[in-house]
Design a protein around this motif. Structure first.
Motif, PDB file in Angstrom:
ATOM      1  N   ARG A  18       0.847  -1.191   0.000  1.00  0.00           N
ATOM      2  CA  ARG A  18       0.000   0.000   0.000  1.00  0.00           C
ATOM      3  C   ARG A  18       0.881   1.239   0.000  1.00  0.00           C
ATOM      4  N   LEU A  19       0.696   2.060  -0.991  1.00  0.00           N
ATOM      5  CA  LEU A  19       1.419   3.320  -1.077  1.00  0.00           C
ATOM      6  C   LEU A  19       0.561   4.437  -0.486  1.00  0.00           C
ATOM      7  N   TRP A  35      -1.683   8.436  -9.086  1.00  0.00           N
ATOM      8  CA  TRP A  35      -0.395   7.736  -9.032  1.00  0.00           C
ATOM      9  C   TRP A  35       0.066   7.445 -10.456  1.00  0.00           C
ATOM     10  N   TYR A  36       1.338   7.692 -10.685  1.00  0.00           N
ATOM     11  CA  TYR A  36       1.986   7.369 -11.945  1.00  0.00           C
ATOM     12  C   TYR A  36       3.141   6.421 -11.621  1.00  0.00           C
ATOM     13  N   ARG A  37       3.639   5.769 -12.651  1.00  0.00           N
ATOM     14  CA  ARG A  37       4.824   4.953 -12.454  1.00  0.00           C
ATOM     15  C   ARG A  37       5.725   5.040 -13.673  1.00  0.00           C
ATOM     16  N   GLN A  38       6.988   4.794 -13.402  1.00  0.00           N
ATOM     17  CA  GLN A  38       7.978   4.799 -14.473  1.00  0.00           C
ATOM     18  C   GLN A  38       8.923   3.633 -14.273  1.00  0.00           C
ATOM     19  N   ALA A  39       8.868   2.706 -15.218  1.00  0.00           N
ATOM     20  CA  ALA A  39       9.767   1.558 -15.194  1.00  0.00           C
ATOM     21  C   ALA A  39      11.048   1.919 -15.942  1.00  0.00           C
ATOM     22  N   PRO A  40      12.137   1.213 -15.678  1.00  0.00           N
ATOM     23  CA  PRO A  40      13.412   1.514 -16.356  1.00  0.00           C
ATOM     24  C   PRO A  40      13.253   1.478 -17.870  1.00  0.00           C
ATOM     25  N   GLY A  41      13.697   2.537 -18.518  1.00  0.00           N
ATOM     26  CA  GLY A  41      13.662   2.590 -19.963  1.00  0.00           C
ATOM     27  C   GLY A  41      12.300   2.885 -20.558  1.00  0.00           C
ATOM     28  N   LYS A  42      11.324   3.181 -19.710  1.00  0.00           N
ATOM     29  CA  LYS A  42       9.975   3.448 -20.199  1.00  0.00           C
ATOM     30  C   LYS A  42       9.505   4.834 -19.779  1.00  0.00           C
ATOM     31  N   GLN A  43       8.480   5.302 -20.449  1.00  0.00           N
ATOM     32  CA  GLN A  43       7.912   6.591 -20.098  1.00  0.00           C
ATOM     33  C   GLN A  43       7.029   6.469 -18.861  1.00  0.00           C
ATOM     34  N   VAL A  91       9.259   2.918 -10.345  1.00  0.00           N
ATOM     35  CA  VAL A  91       9.187   3.990  -9.363  1.00  0.00           C
ATOM     36  C   VAL A  91       7.795   4.607  -9.482  1.00  0.00           C
ATOM     37  N   TYR A  92       7.110   4.681  -8.355  1.00  0.00           N
ATOM     38  CA  TYR A  92       5.751   5.197  -8.330  1.00  0.00           C
ATOM     39  C   TYR A  92       5.763   6.626  -7.796  1.00  0.00           C
ATOM     40  N   PHE A  93       5.099   7.503  -8.523  1.00  0.00           N
ATOM     41  CA  PHE A  93       5.034   8.919  -8.168  1.00  0.00           C
ATOM     42  C   PHE A  93       3.582   9.305  -7.893  1.00  0.00           C
ATOM     43  N   CYS A  94       3.384  10.055  -6.827  1.00  0.00           N
ATOM     44  CA  CYS A  94       2.054  10.604  -6.618  1.00  0.00           C
ATOM     45  C   CYS A  94       1.990  12.007  -7.234  1.00  0.00           C
ATOM     46  N   THR A 116       8.566   6.551  -5.074  1.00  0.00           N
ATOM     47  CA  THR A 116       8.889   5.440  -4.176  1.00  0.00           C
ATOM     48  C   THR A 116       9.020   4.180  -5.027  1.00  0.00           C
ATOM     49  N   LEU A 117      10.072   3.413  -4.788  1.00  0.00           N
ATOM     50  CA  LEU A 117      10.387   2.263  -5.631  1.00  0.00           C
ATOM     51  C   LEU A 117       9.600   1.035  -5.186  1.00  0.00           C
ATOM     52  N   VAL A 118       8.944   0.409  -6.145  1.00  0.00           N
ATOM     53  CA  VAL A 118       8.256  -0.862  -5.927  1.00  0.00           C
ATOM     54  C   VAL A 118       8.955  -1.914  -6.779  1.00  0.00           C
ATOM     55  N   THR A 119       9.440  -2.954  -6.135  1.00  0.00           N
ATOM     56  CA  THR A 119      10.121  -4.042  -6.831  1.00  0.00           C
ATOM     57  C   THR A 119       9.375  -5.335  -6.565  1.00  0.00           C
ATOM     58  N   VAL A 120       8.930  -5.971  -7.635  1.00  0.00           N
ATOM     59  CA  VAL A 120       8.205  -7.238  -7.514  1.00  0.00           C
ATOM     60  C   VAL A 120       9.096  -8.335  -8.074  1.00  0.00           C
ATOM     61  N   SER A 121       9.592  -9.161  -7.187  1.00  0.00           N
ATOM     62  CA  SER A 121      10.560 -10.174  -7.596  1.00  0.00           C
ATOM     63  C   SER A 121      10.601 -11.305  -6.579  1.00  0.00           C
ATOM     64  N   SER A 122      10.867 -12.495  -7.079  1.00  0.00           N
ATOM     65  CA  SER A 122      11.025 -13.638  -6.179  1.00  0.00           C
ATOM     66  C   SER A 122      12.490 -13.839  -5.817  1.00  0.00           C
TER      67      SER A 122
END
Length: 122
Positions: A18-19, A35-43, A91-94, A116-122
Motif C-alpha cells: 500500500r502506497l 499515481w503514476y509509475r515509471q519503469a526503467p527505460g519506459k515513459q 518507481v511510483y510517483f504521486c 517510491t520504488l516498488v520491486t516485484v521479484s522472487s
C-alpha cells in the motif's frame, strides 16, 4: 507545499503493498490526485487517479488489482496494490492538483511526490 510518498519496497509476485502520499503546507483544496509509475527505460504512465468527487480511473493493466482512494481530511491519497506482478516494478510517483492562496489569489498547480520504488521479484 509538497507531496510526500511512502510505502514502496520489495515484494514477491502475488503479494501486496500500500502506497501513501500526503500533501503538506497551506492548502486551500485538492482537486485530482493520482499515481503514476515509471519503469526503467519506459515513459511515465498513469496508474490510477481519483477526482475530488471520488471518481476513479485506472490503467487497463492494473484494473481489478489496484485500488486508489483518498482521505481529504488527511490530505492523503492511497494506492492499494494486490496480486503484484514483476511488470509492476517501477518507481511510483504521486501527483495532485493543489489549490493554494497567495498574494491575494487562488492558484492551482500540479505537484509531484518524490517517487517510491516498488520491486516485484522472487
Amino acid at each position: 507545499v509538497q507531496l510526500q510518498a511512502s510505502g514502496g519496497g520489495l515484494v514477491q509476485p502475488g503479494g501486496s503493498l500500500r502506497l501513501s502520499c500526503v500533501a503538506s503546507g497551506i492548502i486551500f483544496s485538492i482537486n485530482d490526485m493520482g499515481w503514476y509509475r515509471q519503469a526503467p527505460g519506459k515513459q511515465r504512465e498513469l496508474v490510477a487517479s481519483v477526482s475530488s468527487g471520488g471518481s476513479v480511473n485506472y490503467a487497463d493493466s492494473v484494473k481489478g488489482r489496484f485500488t486508489i482512494s483518498r482521505d481529504n481530511a488527511k490530505k492523503t491519497v492511497y494506492l492499494q496494490m494486490n496480486s503484484l506482478k514483476p511488470e509492476d516494478t517501477a518507481v511510483y510517483f504521486c501527483n495532485a492538483e493543489l489549490v493554494t492562496f497567495s498574494s491575494g489569489k487562488f492558484r492551482s498547480n500540479d505537484f509531484w511526490g518524490q517517487g517510491t520504488l516498488v520491486t516485484v521479484s522472487s
